[in-house]
Design a protein around this motif. Structure first.
Motif, PDB file in Angstrom:
ATOM      1  N   LEU A  58      60.887  -8.501   2.654  1.00  0.00           N
ATOM      2  CA  LEU A  58      60.336  -7.788   1.510  1.00  0.00           C
ATOM      3  C   LEU A  58      60.577  -6.286   1.619  1.00  0.00           C
ATOM      4  O   LEU A  58      61.041  -5.655   0.664  1.00  0.00           O
ATOM      5  N   THR A  59      60.269  -5.700   2.772  1.00  0.00           N
ATOM      6  CA  THR A  59      60.459  -4.260   2.920  1.00  0.00           C
ATOM      7  C   THR A  59      61.939  -3.890   2.937  1.00  0.00           C
ATOM      8  O   THR A  59      62.317  -2.821   2.459  1.00  0.00           O
ATOM      9  N   GLY A  60      62.769  -4.774   3.476  1.00  0.00           N
ATOM     10  CA  GLY A  60      64.214  -4.529   3.438  1.00  0.00           C
ATOM     11  C   GLY A  60      64.724  -4.466   2.016  1.00  0.00           C
ATOM     12  O   GLY A  60      65.572  -3.642   1.666  1.00  0.00           O
ATOM     13  N   LEU A  61      64.177  -5.329   1.173  1.00  0.00           N
ATOM     14  CA  LEU A  61      64.551  -5.339  -0.233  1.00  0.00           C
ATOM     15  C   LEU A  61      63.983  -4.110  -0.949  1.00  0.00           C
ATOM     16  O   LEU A  61      64.688  -3.434  -1.708  1.00  0.00           O
ATOM     17  N   GLN A  62      62.712  -3.788  -0.685  1.00  0.00           N
ATOM     18  CA  GLN A  62      62.065  -2.643  -1.333  1.00  0.00           C
ATOM     19  C   GLN A  62      62.746  -1.328  -0.982  1.00  0.00           C
ATOM     20  O   GLN A  62      62.801  -0.409  -1.798  1.00  0.00           O
ATOM     21  N   LEU A 110      58.878 -12.539   6.529  1.00  0.00           N
ATOM     22  CA  LEU A 110      58.702 -12.177   5.125  1.00  0.00           C
ATOM     23  C   LEU A 110      58.473 -10.677   4.951  1.00  0.00           C
ATOM     24  O   LEU A 110      58.923 -10.092   3.955  1.00  0.00           O
ATOM     25  N   TYR A 111      57.809 -10.054   5.918  1.00  0.00           N
ATOM     26  CA  TYR A 111      57.640  -8.597   5.867  1.00  0.00           C
ATOM     27  C   TYR A 111      59.004  -7.905   5.943  1.00  0.00           C
ATOM     28  O   TYR A 111      59.303  -6.994   5.163  1.00  0.00           O
ATOM     29  N   ASP A 112      59.824  -8.327   6.887  1.00  0.00           N
ATOM     30  CA  ASP A 112      61.151  -7.721   7.052  1.00  0.00           C
ATOM     31  C   ASP A 112      61.998  -7.914   5.798  1.00  0.00           C
ATOM     32  O   ASP A 112      62.709  -6.996   5.372  1.00  0.00           O
ATOM     33  N   PRO A 127      52.472 -10.116  15.620  1.00  0.00           N
ATOM     34  CA  PRO A 127      52.488 -10.782  14.320  1.00  0.00           C
ATOM     35  C   PRO A 127      53.099 -12.173  14.417  1.00  0.00           C
ATOM     36  O   PRO A 127      53.954 -12.435  15.274  1.00  0.00           O
ATOM     37  N   GLY A 128      52.656 -13.074  13.560  1.00  0.00           N
ATOM     38  CA  GLY A 128      53.239 -14.409  13.515  1.00  0.00           C
ATOM     39  C   GLY A 128      54.661 -14.356  12.995  1.00  0.00           C
ATOM     40  O   GLY A 128      55.037 -13.429  12.268  1.00  0.00           O
ATOM     41  N   PRO A 129      55.489 -15.350  13.328  1.00  0.00           N
ATOM     42  CA  PRO A 129      56.905 -15.326  12.946  1.00  0.00           C
ATOM     43  C   PRO A 129      57.138 -15.359  11.441  1.00  0.00           C
ATOM     44  O   PRO A 129      58.066 -14.714  10.941  1.00  0.00           O
ATOM     45  N   GLU A 154      57.948 -16.096  -4.369  1.00  0.00           N
ATOM     46  CA  GLU A 154      59.346 -16.267  -4.786  1.00  0.00           C
ATOM     47  C   GLU A 154      60.297 -16.063  -3.612  1.00  0.00           C
ATOM     48  O   GLU A 154      61.286 -16.796  -3.456  1.00  0.00           O
ATOM     49  N   LEU A 155      60.010 -15.069  -2.779  1.00  0.00           N
ATOM     50  CA  LEU A 155      60.874 -14.764  -1.641  1.00  0.00           C
ATOM     51  C   LEU A 155      60.844 -15.894  -0.621  1.00  0.00           C
ATOM     52  O   LEU A 155      61.892 -16.316  -0.100  1.00  0.00           O
ATOM     53  N   ALA A 156      59.649 -16.423  -0.317  1.00  0.00           N
ATOM     54  CA  ALA A 156      59.525 -17.503   0.665  1.00  0.00           C
ATOM     55  C   ALA A 156      60.248 -18.758   0.177  1.00  0.00           C
ATOM     56  O   ALA A 156      60.913 -19.447   0.964  1.00  0.00           O
TER      57      ALA A 156
END
Length: 396
Positions: free
Chosen positions: A377-381, A373-375, A366-368, A311-313
């Motif tokens: 997702l964790t920013g949201l969490q 998506l990590y940034d 890490p790949g871009p 959903e985020l992507a």
């Protein structure tokens, strides 16, 4: 505090009998049922030890691993009789052994499902959960598949939130890790012949954790494609988060780790052509602006993080396709990453298949797409970013 209340309750159970009580017993008068004095003493000691552990909490938040080195002092427990399907209200108690007969269904026939969740301190100075309703729904679906009595969603959420509140001291500072929660549903009632358990137990315990893989968060992992064993097959249990799905992967995972790999990727059982999932996480393959991930067809786990990343992507302009992904396609991808509650988003540094190794991106970096998506997702969490999806669930 819950521990103090429990100590008072158990302490009262250990008070000497009053003369009137003894007289009533001699006269055959009935008395309210009380816990076994020996068990009460044991629980009281556990409560006192747990309280001492919590008051003396001294954790190096910068060196947290993923394990039980810092287990929460308190757990939640509720029970249900299969005869009427009604669950008890449940209660908090000191973390410790579960009373269970050797004939418990879970120990003999494997009626057990579990969940994995995290509580975190957010940028708004509060403790939050991430999409706990989705975990409650998945546990209920797993319980149905194993003919178990599922805990109502309200009880599941209450159990998780109370466990977090009782162990708030074990939640790491913001950005230093998380409180990992393990809701566990067991067929705890005794049985001899094959059949559903006569009773069930819901337990929620927790522990302070850091990164899942030893290299640390966002350190690319090296995967090898397994060509001998399969994790699951169509019509089986691969899509259920049941206990029996995980130990069978250890034989291949441990062998892979001895060879220097982080984990194993499994192929479909029909053709040995398409990626399924890693031992304990879902997998994504990137080519340009298109992200592909194996579809949910009953053979892979419907991960909450997987669902969130999709959903985020899409909200960020990526084309996300839930379609079969061949191992040949994966070897030609621009980037690969895995997702899961424990790993969050983990970039894949290399993929090895039948002796051929494919390196993705710069070693150690890490790949871009995984990083983006990590940034997000964790920013949201952690409530650093706005939550347009309504995924964050405040606890305290």
């Amino acid at each position: 505090m819950a521990l103090a209340a429990l100590s008072r309750q158990l302490g009262a159970a250990l008070q000497p009998q009053r003369p009137t009580d003894r007289l009533q017993q001699r006269a055959g008068a009935s008395r309210p049922a009380t816990p076994c004095r020996r068990q009460a003493r044991r629980l009281l000691c556990s409560a006192q030890l747990a309280a001492e552990q919590s008051s003396k909490l001294d954790i190096d938040w910068d060196s947290l691993g993923f394990g039980l080195q810092h287990v929460g002092a308190t757990m939640f427990m509720a029970s249900c009789s299969a005869a009427d399907g009604k669950w008890s209200a449940g209660e908090l108690q000191p973390y410790g052994p579960l009373p269970m007969y050797p004939s418990a269904q879970a120990l003999n026939y494997g009626q057990a499902v579990f969940e994995g969740m995290k509580a975190q301190r957010s940028a708004k100075d509060r403790i939050v959960l991430f999409r706990p309703e989705a975990n409650a729904e998945r546990m209920a679906e797993g319980a149905a598949r194993l003919s178990m009595c599922p805990p109502p969603k309200e009880l599941f959420l209450e159990a998780v939130c109370k466990t977090v509140e009782a162990n708030s001291d074990f939640v790491p500072p913001q950005g230093k890790g998380s409180l990992y929660l393990r809701p566990l549903l067991l067929g705890s009632g005794p049985i001899l012949g094959l059949g559903p358990a006569p009773s069930y137990t819901l337990v929620v315990y927790c522990a302070s954790v850091g990164s899942y893989f030893k290299g640390g968060q966002l350190t690319p992992i090296d995967l090898i494609v397994e060509t001998r064993f399969h994790r699951s097959a169509p019509g089986g249990m691969g899509g259920t988060k049941c206990a029996g799905n995980y130990s069978p992967v250890l034989v291949t995972q441990l062998a892979a780790k001895k060879e220097g790999y982080s984990d194993v990727v499994y192929l479909d059982a029909k053709t040995d052509t398409y990626l399924e999932e890693v031992s304990s996480c879902n997998i994504f393959v990137v080519k340009g602006k298109t992200i592909r991930t194996p579809p949910l067809q009953g053979t892979i786990l419907p991960g909450v993080t997987r669902r969130s990343i999709i959903e985020l992507a899409r909200s960020r302009g990526y084309t996300v396709e839930e379609v079969p992904v061949s191992v040949d396609e994966a070897m030609q991808a621009d980037e690969i990453f895995t997702t899961g509650t424990a790993v969050v988003v983990s970039p894949v540094g290399s993929l090895t298949y039948q002796g051929e190794r494919r390196q993705f991106g710069e070693p150690g970096q890490p790949g871009p797409v995984a990083l983006e998506l990590y940034d997000q997702l964790t920013g949201l969490q952690q409530e650093k970013l706005a939550d347009p999806f309504g995924w964050v669930h405040p606890v305290c």
